[in-house]
Structures are given as C-alpha cells and as structure tokens.
Design an enzyme around this catalytic site. Structure first.
Site, PDB file in Angstrom:
ATOM      1  N   ARG A 235     132.948  42.423 -45.336  1.00 54.84           N
ATOM      2  CA  ARG A 235     133.895  42.045 -44.290  1.00 54.84           C
ATOM      3  C   ARG A 235     134.425  40.646 -44.553  1.00 54.84           C
ATOM      4  O   ARG A 235     133.833  39.853 -45.274  1.00 54.84           O
ATOM      5  CB  ARG A 235     133.241  42.108 -42.907  1.00 54.84           C
ATOM      6  CG  ARG A 235     132.059  41.155 -42.709  1.00 54.84           C
ATOM      7  CD  ARG A 235     132.434  39.854 -42.039  1.00 54.84           C
ATOM      8  NE  ARG A 235     131.324  38.914 -42.057  1.00 54.84           N
ATOM      9  CZ  ARG A 235     131.181  37.973 -42.967  1.00 54.84           C
ATOM     10  NH1 ARG A 235     132.039  37.862 -43.964  1.00 54.84           N
ATOM     11  NH2 ARG A 235     130.164  37.126 -42.912  1.00 54.84           N
TER      12      ARG A 235
ATOM     13  N   GLU B  89     133.485  31.473 -36.463  1.00 56.50           N
ATOM     14  CA  GLU B  89     132.427  31.217 -37.454  1.00 56.50           C
ATOM     15  C   GLU B  89     131.199  30.588 -36.815  1.00 56.50           C
ATOM     16  O   GLU B  89     131.309  29.641 -36.028  1.00 56.50           O
ATOM     17  CB  GLU B  89     132.971  30.281 -38.553  1.00 56.50           C
ATOM     18  CG  GLU B  89     132.496  30.672 -39.925  1.00 56.50           C
ATOM     19  CD  GLU B  89     132.874  32.110 -40.261  1.00 56.50           C
ATOM     20  OE1 GLU B  89     131.970  32.966 -40.201  1.00 56.50           O
ATOM     21  OE2 GLU B  89     134.028  32.388 -40.576  1.00 56.50           O
TER      22      GLU B  89
ATOM     23  N   ASP C 268     128.357  34.072 -33.537  1.00 56.80           N
ATOM     24  CA  ASP C 268     127.770  35.361 -33.116  1.00 56.80           C
ATOM     25  C   ASP C 268     126.322  35.175 -32.685  1.00 56.80           C
ATOM     26  O   ASP C 268     125.882  35.730 -31.685  1.00 56.80           O
ATOM     27  CB  ASP C 268     127.921  36.448 -34.190  1.00 56.80           C
ATOM     28  CG  ASP C 268     127.279  36.105 -35.530  1.00 56.80           C
ATOM     29  OD1 ASP C 268     127.043  34.903 -35.810  1.00 56.80           O
ATOM     30  OD2 ASP C 268     127.016  37.038 -36.316  1.00 56.80           O
TER      31      ASP C 268
ATOM     32  N   GLY D  16     130.278  34.958 -49.084  1.00 56.07           N
ATOM     33  CA  GLY D  16     130.673  34.916 -47.685  1.00 56.07           C
ATOM     34  C   GLY D  16     131.398  36.175 -47.223  1.00 56.07           C
ATOM     35  O   GLY D  16     132.000  36.202 -46.163  1.00 56.07           O
TER      36      GLY D  16
ATOM     37  N   SER E 198     129.722  39.088 -47.106  1.00 53.51           N
ATOM     38  CA  SER E 198     128.680  39.921 -46.510  1.00 53.51           C
ATOM     39  C   SER E 198     128.153  41.029 -47.413  1.00 53.51           C
ATOM     40  O   SER E 198     127.895  42.143 -46.959  1.00 53.51           O
ATOM     41  CB  SER E 198     129.219  40.525 -45.204  1.00 53.51           C
ATOM     42  OG  SER E 198     128.170  40.793 -44.347  1.00 53.51           O
ATOM     43  N   SER E 199     127.958  40.701 -48.686  1.00 57.79           N
ATOM     44  CA  SER E 199     127.392  41.698 -49.605  1.00 57.79           C
ATOM     45  C   SER E 199     125.972  42.075 -49.195  1.00 57.79           C
ATOM     46  O   SER E 199     125.581  43.246 -49.265  1.00 57.79           O
ATOM     47  CB  SER E 199     127.396  41.165 -51.044  1.00 57.79           C
ATOM     48  OG  SER E 199     126.689  39.936 -51.121  1.00 57.79           O
TER      49      SER E 199
ATOM     50  N   ASP F  28     128.078  40.911 -38.997  1.00 58.31           N
ATOM     51  CA  ASP F  28     128.269  41.565 -40.299  1.00 58.31           C
ATOM     52  C   ASP F  28     127.918  43.049 -40.228  1.00 58.31           C
ATOM     53  O   ASP F  28     128.643  43.898 -40.754  1.00 58.31           O
ATOM     54  CB  ASP F  28     127.413  40.873 -41.368  1.00 58.31           C
ATOM     55  CG  ASP F  28     127.727  39.393 -41.479  1.00 58.31           C
ATOM     56  OD1 ASP F  28     128.762  38.967 -40.931  1.00 58.31           O
ATOM     57  OD2 ASP F  28     126.943  38.660 -42.101  1.00 58.31           O
TER      58      ASP F  28
ATOM     59  N   ASN G  33     123.669  31.444 -50.981  1.00 54.26           N
ATOM     60  CA  ASN G  33     122.818  32.524 -50.489  1.00 54.26           C
ATOM     61  C   ASN G  33     122.106  32.048 -49.219  1.00 54.26           C
ATOM     62  O   ASN G  33     121.283  31.148 -49.266  1.00 54.26           O
ATOM     63  CB  ASN G  33     121.796  32.926 -51.561  1.00 54.26           C
ATOM     64  CG  ASN G  33     120.975  34.136 -51.151  1.00 54.26           C
ATOM     65  OD1 ASN G  33     120.466  34.182 -50.036  1.00 54.26           O
ATOM     66  ND2 ASN G  33     120.856  35.100 -52.030  1.00 54.26           N
TER      67      ASN G  33
END
EC number: 2.7.1.157
Length: 461
Positions: A43, A49, A52, A143, A145-146, A190, A233
């Site tokens: 995403r 930012e 959440d 950034g 969202s892997s 995410d 990370n």
C-alpha cells in the site's frame, strides 16, 4: 463488502506469466503442483502518517505490487517455506511449534506471524503442514508495507488451508495483532488496506470499530511513488517503537492534566474522545499541558506520580526502556494536526472544488513538514527527493510509510507526468550512485488496486 471474506477466483494459470513461473518454480522445488495461490497487496499511505496506532483515521490505497504465495497442504505437520528471491533462505518448522524470534526480523518470521495469528484465533493445535513458495515484488524496507503484505498473505493462506471463513475486517484485525509478534507496536492501517482495498478508490480507514469508506481521488492528477533507496526496517530498529511510546506517554500526561483516569489511557485519540472536544481544541490543550523541551524519564514519573520501575515495566515496551528523552509536545502536536489533515483531505475529495489538486497538494506538503520537524521521521535523502519532486511539477510531495527512509508519494498533474518522471529520474537517481536495482521499482505512477484474494487453477478440459 467488508463483512464478506476475500474473493476466490478461478484462473487459467497459463494465461498469467507470473503465476505460471511461480507454478514451475514450485514444481522444481517441491516436486508437486500448488493447490492454490494467494495474493496480498502493498500500500501507499496518501496522508495520515504515524496516527493509526494513536487511534486516528488514515487514507491509504493498495498498490499493484504484492506478495504472491503458491501453496500445497501436506499430510506431514511440517511448514516448509521458500522464496523466489535467493537472498531469502528456505525455512522449515513444525506447524505446531511456532517460535518467532523478535531479535531477528527475518523474512520467514512475518509469514509465521500470519500463520500463528489464525492458529491462535481458532485455538487450534495439531495443524496440517504445507509447502509454500513466496514471490514478492514490493521493494523491501521501502515504506510500501512489504512485511504486512506477507503477514496478511500468510494469514489468508492458513485460513484457506484450514477451510475456515472470516470476514475481511476480522482477517485485518487478526493480522494487525499478530504482526506485533515480531516486536513492532504498529496500528492497523497496513493490514486493513491489504484486505479492504478495492480497485479504483482510496479508502478512509477508521478504527474501533474497523471500517473503510471509499475516497474518490481527483481525476486529472496521478500519484507517483519514488523510492529514496534508503532502506528502513521497522522491526530492526527502535525508532518506530520509541514514537509509539512517546505518543502513549503524551496521552497519559494530557489525560492527567485534564483530570482523566490517565492509567487507563493508551492512545491520543482516547483523550479527545473522553474530553469530547475537537482536534483543534486538542492542539490548544497540548500547548497548555506539555512543554517543547524534551522530558526525561524522571520528569515523566514526577508528572504521573509513579516510580521509574513502574514506568519501565508497566508503560514502556521492552526495547524502549532505556530511552533517555521523550519529545511529547512535538509528537502530540504532529498527531492531532495530521489527524485534522486526513479529514480535510477527504472533505476536499468529496466536494471536488476547481482547485482540488492544489489544495490536496498543500495538505501533503504540510504533512511532510510535520513528519520532518515534529515527528522527526524523515531523513536527508527523503527531504531531497521531496524537494526535487516539487521542483519538477508535483503539487504535493511527502514521505510515506514509517519514514527514516523508504518512499515518497507525490501528487502530479496528469499533463506533467511524462516530464516529471524524466526529470526526477535524472535529478535524483542518475546524478548519484544510488543502489537502484530497477528504475521501474524506484519511480512509478500508481493507481488504487484491489485487495487480497485467493486464486484456484481452473481445470482445463
């Protein structure tokens, strides 16, 4: 609908080059054919930012880049994981003895988070094993969202193998909670967008209860993602968790200042809800209650009337217990102002005035300044990339994702897109020795993509 489970589609694998390649690699690795495939997208967060996990709404969209897993349930109780990328080594473990090492954010641990989350949700033991081959094309630590996409993909894989059903909302909530096994104290953005995304629309994601509302993005402009090529990370450093704890402490000090039951408060949004005031009023209260100078652990303890031992063991997370300064005023100010910008962004999209793109761009620029100056989650390369993007025609540009590296997202008028891409490519990527593995992965226009789903191979007659 969010109350339904993820879609299941029958496809001719031969007509999908990536699925076909994955099927062939699976066969050569495990000597068998996958029973099904699961995808979960990455995403890009357009605005909102680091809020959440403070309880506030965010405004992301799914990208086309995703995690794709080929799966075969097996009769043994062994979980065998392999990756098409040779940088990520094979891993196997017992399906009934999942151990997740928080000290090492290795790729397979993200899969194990999703697997364990589903296992624990249903209270299952004696699980069947499976062979899985993972193929991801989301740039890692960028950034986008892997890691969460892999957690979500693994959760959906496990659910499908078990033959169980959950709604997209339930899956998102389980995966958000289970990703914390890796040690990051994240919110739920995410995982929510990975399951709740729909093609052609961004989403306003709200929490408690989790829900998603369509946000129609302006026509005539394009969102462009640019990778700074600085990897970050979240689980490998304490930056992220320190910010979460600073927001938690700010919430407690604000609650105490206004005579609330502060020990029950965890998030900045709870303070606003309990006081029943506007976001603008929360910014005024922050000015009154907190000072811009950093707080020491001792001062926090004095404000709350607790001991250092209580602060460390009852409030702070394990990897933030030795932090010496907390910037509570700056973090609260960012969160309340950013939450305001998210709602303004949605309102502008709905009302669609003639200068929509300009107004949205201004909000994105304000967001980046707040992330840089108040939240301190930018880095020199991101700031340089944002400046370059604005110089070559972006109406707005900001860091996206946790920050400290990773990507920017820019709002670019469609008629400037071609020259924008060429100029940014030259100014940022070609004039430096940046480790650019693929130009396309580093700089690309994107549009809202769909959410997680399961592919079954259609039987050919």
């Amino acid at each position: 609908m969010a109350t339904e489970g993820p879609a299941m589609r029958r496809v001719q694998v031969a007509e999908h080059p990536r699925l076909l390649k994955l099927k062939e690699m699976f066969n050569s690795k495990f000597g068998s054919i996958p029973k099904f495939y699961v995808r979960a997208p990455g995403r890009v967060n357009i605005i909102g930012e680091h809020i959440d996990y403070c309880g506030y709404s965010v405004l992301p969209m799914a990208v086309e880049q995703d995690m794709l897993i080929a799966v075969e349930p097996v009769k043994t109780q062994t979980l065998q994981l392999a990756n098409t990328n040779p940088l990520y080594p094979d891993f196997s473990t017992s399906a009934n003895n999942i151990q997740i090492d928080k000290t090492k954010p290795l790729w397979h641990n993200y899969f194990l988070c999703g697997f364990k989350g589903i296992q624990e949700h249903f209270g299952l033991s004696n699980l069947t094993g499976m062979n899985c081959l993972v193929d991801g094309n989301i740039p890692p630590s960028s950034g986008l969202s892997s890691s969460s996409a892999l957690v979500c993909c693994a959760g959906l894989v496990t659910l499908t193998v078990l033959g169980m059903n959950l709604s997209k909302v339930e899956l998102a909530e389980i995966c958000a909670k289970s990703e914390r096994y890796i040690g990051t104290e994240g919110g739920g953005m995410d995982q929510s967008i990975s399951f709740l995304a729909e093609e052609g629309t961004a989403k306003l994601i709200e929490f408690s209860p989790l829900r998603a509302t369509d946000v129609k993005l302006p026509s005539g402009a394009v969102f462009v993602i640019a990778n700074s090529c600085v990897e970050m990370n979240k689980a490998a450093t304490s930056h992220f968790n320190i910010r979460v704890m600073e927001c938690r402490l700010a919430a407690k000090l604000l609650a105490k200042y206004r005579g609330l039951q502060w020990d029950e408060v965890l998030r900045l949004e709870e303070v606003q809800a309990k006081l029943g005031v506007s976001l603008e009023e929360m910014l005024w209260i922050t000015e009154d209650a907190l000072h811009p100078e950093p707080y020491s652990p001792e001062e926090v303890c004095r404000c709350l009337g607790i001991s250092l031992q209580e602060l460390r063991t009852q409030i702070l997370s394990p990897n933030t217990q030795d932090v010496l300064i907390f910037k509570l005023y700056q973090r609260a100010k960012h969160v309340y102002s950013e939450a305001t910008r998210v709602l303004q962004f949605k309102k502008i999209c709905e009302e669609a005035p003639d200068n929509t793109v300009q107004l949205l761009g201004e909000l994105m620029n304000q967001s980046h300044a707040s992330c840089r100056d108040l939240y301190e989650c930018s880095c020199p390369e991101l700031d340089q990339l944002v400046d370059i993007c604005r110089k070559f025609g972006a109406q707005g540009s900001r860091l996206t994702g946790a920050g400290w590296g990773g990507c920017t997202v820019s709002l670019v008028p469609a008629d400037k897109l071609t020259s924008f891409l060429a100029n940014v490519l030259e100014a940022y990527y070609q004039r430096s020795d940046r480790n650019v593995t693929s130009e396309k992965q580093s700089l690309f226009a994107t549009k809202p993509g769909g959410g997680a789903l399961v592919f079954l191979e259609a039987q050919t007659m």
